[in-house]
Write an enzyme that holds these catalytic residues in place. Structure first.
Site, mmCIF file in Angstrom:
data_model
loop_
_atom_site.group_PDB
_atom_site.id
_atom_site.type_symbol
_atom_site.label_atom_id
_atom_site.label_comp_id
_atom_site.label_asym_id
_atom_site.label_seq_id
_atom_site.Cartn_x
_atom_site.Cartn_y
_atom_site.Cartn_z
ATOM 1 N N GLU A 173 16.815 -55.351 -109.509
ATOM 2 C CA GLU A 173 17.287 -55.033 -108.162
ATOM 3 C C GLU A 173 16.148 -54.811 -107.169
ATOM 4 O O GLU A 173 15.980 -53.710 -106.635
ATOM 5 C CB GLU A 173 18.198 -53.795 -108.194
ATOM 6 C CG GLU A 173 19.397 -53.941 -109.091
ATOM 7 C CD GLU A 173 20.330 -52.721 -109.067
ATOM 8 O OE1 GLU A 173 20.054 -51.774 -108.324
ATOM 9 O OE2 GLU A 173 21.318 -52.736 -109.796
ATOM 10 N N GLU A 370 24.418 -55.474 -115.389
ATOM 11 C CA GLU A 370 24.935 -54.122 -115.153
ATOM 12 C C GLU A 370 26.310 -54.240 -114.527
ATOM 13 O O GLU A 370 26.541 -55.063 -113.636
ATOM 14 C CB GLU A 370 24.072 -53.311 -114.172
ATOM 15 C CG GLU A 370 22.784 -52.804 -114.737
ATOM 16 C CD GLU A 370 22.002 -51.942 -113.736
ATOM 17 O OE1 GLU A 370 22.626 -51.313 -112.852
ATOM 18 O OE2 GLU A 370 20.769 -51.923 -113.852
HETATM 19 O O1 IFM Z 1 21.791 -46.283 -111.930
HETATM 20 C C1 IFM Z 1 21.683 -47.472 -111.222
HETATM 21 C C2 IFM Z 1 20.686 -48.400 -111.876
HETATM 22 O O2 IFM Z 1 19.449 -47.812 -112.007
HETATM 23 C C3 IFM Z 1 20.529 -49.645 -111.046
HETATM 24 N N1 IFM Z 1 21.792 -50.244 -110.745
HETATM 25 C C4 IFM Z 1 22.844 -49.393 -110.261
HETATM 26 C C5 IFM Z 1 23.004 -48.188 -111.154
HETATM 27 C C6 IFM Z 1 24.149 -47.292 -110.634
HETATM 28 O O3 IFM Z 1 23.870 -46.869 -109.338
#
Ligand code: IFM
Length: 472
Positions: A173, A370
């Protein structure tokens, strides 16, 4: 864990060899912030600033995973996890940004070996936001030099683990690192400088490209990729040209600013125009776009929610914007159910996002690296956590992913965020995303109902015909 008889055939079934996993990140779970030569990262420094992190004093961030790693891997084995996505902490490996710290690499070598012995595929990410503070003091991601320091760090990691790891992810990200870290200041290092956010974006992309070259050189048989947090952008009032224009701008600054240089060889023209006042064109040195656009083997997608965008200012407008140059952006509420983070739940948009990627950037294997949600989990008197809301959330998103596969999308895996409750950045410990509850005082791990449900999904390689009862 509940024992349940699996039906002979699970429907909808996922493709053979679909990779089922769980995700974490170093700073969010490891703790042990001063052990074995680790130096502070920008997040250690940020957490010390009064009021910067909800919940105040964070103590040692994480779920003490650094010390409890073998037991955590055992737990993954019990759940039947196929792959474990974790991140490697740069401030353990090159604590001052320069010299290699072998003790820091030892930890990740033990982790990788423990995973392999348990039959779990290691899926490391090289950067999940924990820049060594020493490098921030030299400008951090504002400074082009940091990209070259990242390649050196990647090289030290590859030298140690390149013979055992088959899939490498460079960045997690980069939008958050650049726009939250240097634009709105909600994340470390907490700067509110639009030009710095734009410089960070380009330097992160360059870092990705340089590290990809290192992976190709040092582990030629391994797969290389990057993970982006992509947000489908909807326009609140499609009949309002200002809303439509804001939608274009936000899609550019959130999604295409990364996708196009990575996968189409250059920044989109409209984004170059939007960011010309913030210096983007001058940042691009000859050869950068070739480095950034080197072919990839996979794209990781982190999907949590979509955005409903309007140009009509609201009470948020005028504050440092997460989207540079879009100070009046607002996100009108749509009455959708929300997670504990206040994020709209809109699983169906995941299908559209996957289809868009498949059409606009074809032939690239996709992984959901994710997806998950914070909910206000409560321990029952019996000590269990009946997180039916989380089960429903995962069930709906897996069905949306499956719908995309059925329409031809080459989606090869799903990693749930997260294995453990952990440190949720600016929210501190208040938001719990884990399949496994962590008591941060005792460090006791308690698998939630969602853990046994997801365990069954992984074993079945699919969902049952009807949505699970607990998913409604
Ligand atoms: O916790 C975060 C993660 O570090 C990166 N993506 C989103 C998750 C939830 O906010």
């Amino acid at each position: 864990m509940r024992a349940e008889a699996a039906p002979a055939v699970a429907e909808p079934a996922f493709p053979d060899n679909f990779l089922w996993g769980v995700s974490t990140a170093a700073f969010q779970i490891e703790g042990a912030t001063t052990m074995d030569g680790r130096a502070p990262s920008i997040w250690d420094a940020f957490c010390e600033r009064p009021g910067k992190v909800a919940g105040g004093d964070t103590g040692e961030p994480g779920a003490d995973h650094y010390r409890r790693m073998p037991a955590d891997v055992e737990l993954m084995g019990e759940l039947g996890v196929g792959a474990y996505r974790f991140s490697i902490a740069w401030p353990r490996v090159r604590p001052d940004g320069a010299d290699v710290n072998p003790a820091g690499l030892d930890f990740y070598e033990r982790l990788v070996d423990t995973l392999l012995n348990a039959g779990i595929t290691p899926w490391p990410t090289l950067y999940h936001w924990d820049l060594p503070q020493a490098l921030e003091e030299h400008g951090g991601w504002r400074n082009r030099d940091t990209a070259y320091r990242f390649a050196e760090y990647a090289s030290a990691v590859l030298e140690r683990l390149g013979d055992r790891v088959e899939s490498w992810t460079t960045l997690n990200e980069p939008w958050c690192s650049a726009f939250l870290g240097y634009g709105s200041g909600r994340h470390a290092p907490g700067r509110t400088e639009p030009r710095a956010a734009v410089a960070a974006t380009h330097h992160l992309l360059l870092a990705h490209g340089l590290a990809t070259a290192v992976i190709r050189e040092q582990a030629p048989r391994a797969a290389a990729g990057v993970t982006l947090n992509l947000f489908p952008v909807n326009v609140a009032d499609p009949d309002d040209p200002a809303d439509v224009e804001m939608g274009r701008r936000i899609d550019g600054l959130q999604n295409r600013i990364f996708l196009d240089p990575l996968l189409h060889g250059g920044y989109p023209e409209d984004v170059l125009g939007d960011l010309a006042p913030f210096g983007l064109p001058e940042l691009i040195a000859p050869g950068d776009l070739e480095i950034i656009g080197a072919p990839l083997d996979m794209l990781g997608i982190n999907y949590y929610r979509d955005l409903n965008v309007s140009a009509k200012p609201d009470e948020r407008s005028g504050r440092p914007s997460e989207w540079v140059g879009a100070e009046t952006v607002s996100f009108p509420k749509r009455g959708l159910p929300q997670t504990d983070s206040g994020w709209d739940i809109n699983a169906g948009e995941l299908t559209g996002l996957l289809l868009r990627l498949h059409e606009e950037y074809p032939r690239l294997p996709l992984y959901i690296t994710e997806n998950g949600a914070a909910f206000p989990d409560r321990l029952t008197a019996e000590g269990t956590i009946e997180d039916t809301d989380r089960v429903a959330f995962i069930d709906a998103h897996l069905r949306a992913a499956h719908a995309a596969i059925e329409r031809g999308v080459d989606l090869r895996g799903y990693f749930h965020w997260s294995l453990l409750d952990n440190f949720e950045w600016a929210e501190g410990y208040a938001k719990r995303f884990g399949l496994v509850h962590v008591d941060f005082n005792t460090q006791r791990r308690t698998p939630k109902a969602s853990a046994s449900w997801y365990s069954r999904v992984m074993k079945d390689n699919g969902l049952r015909q009807e949505s699970d009862d607990r998913a409604r």
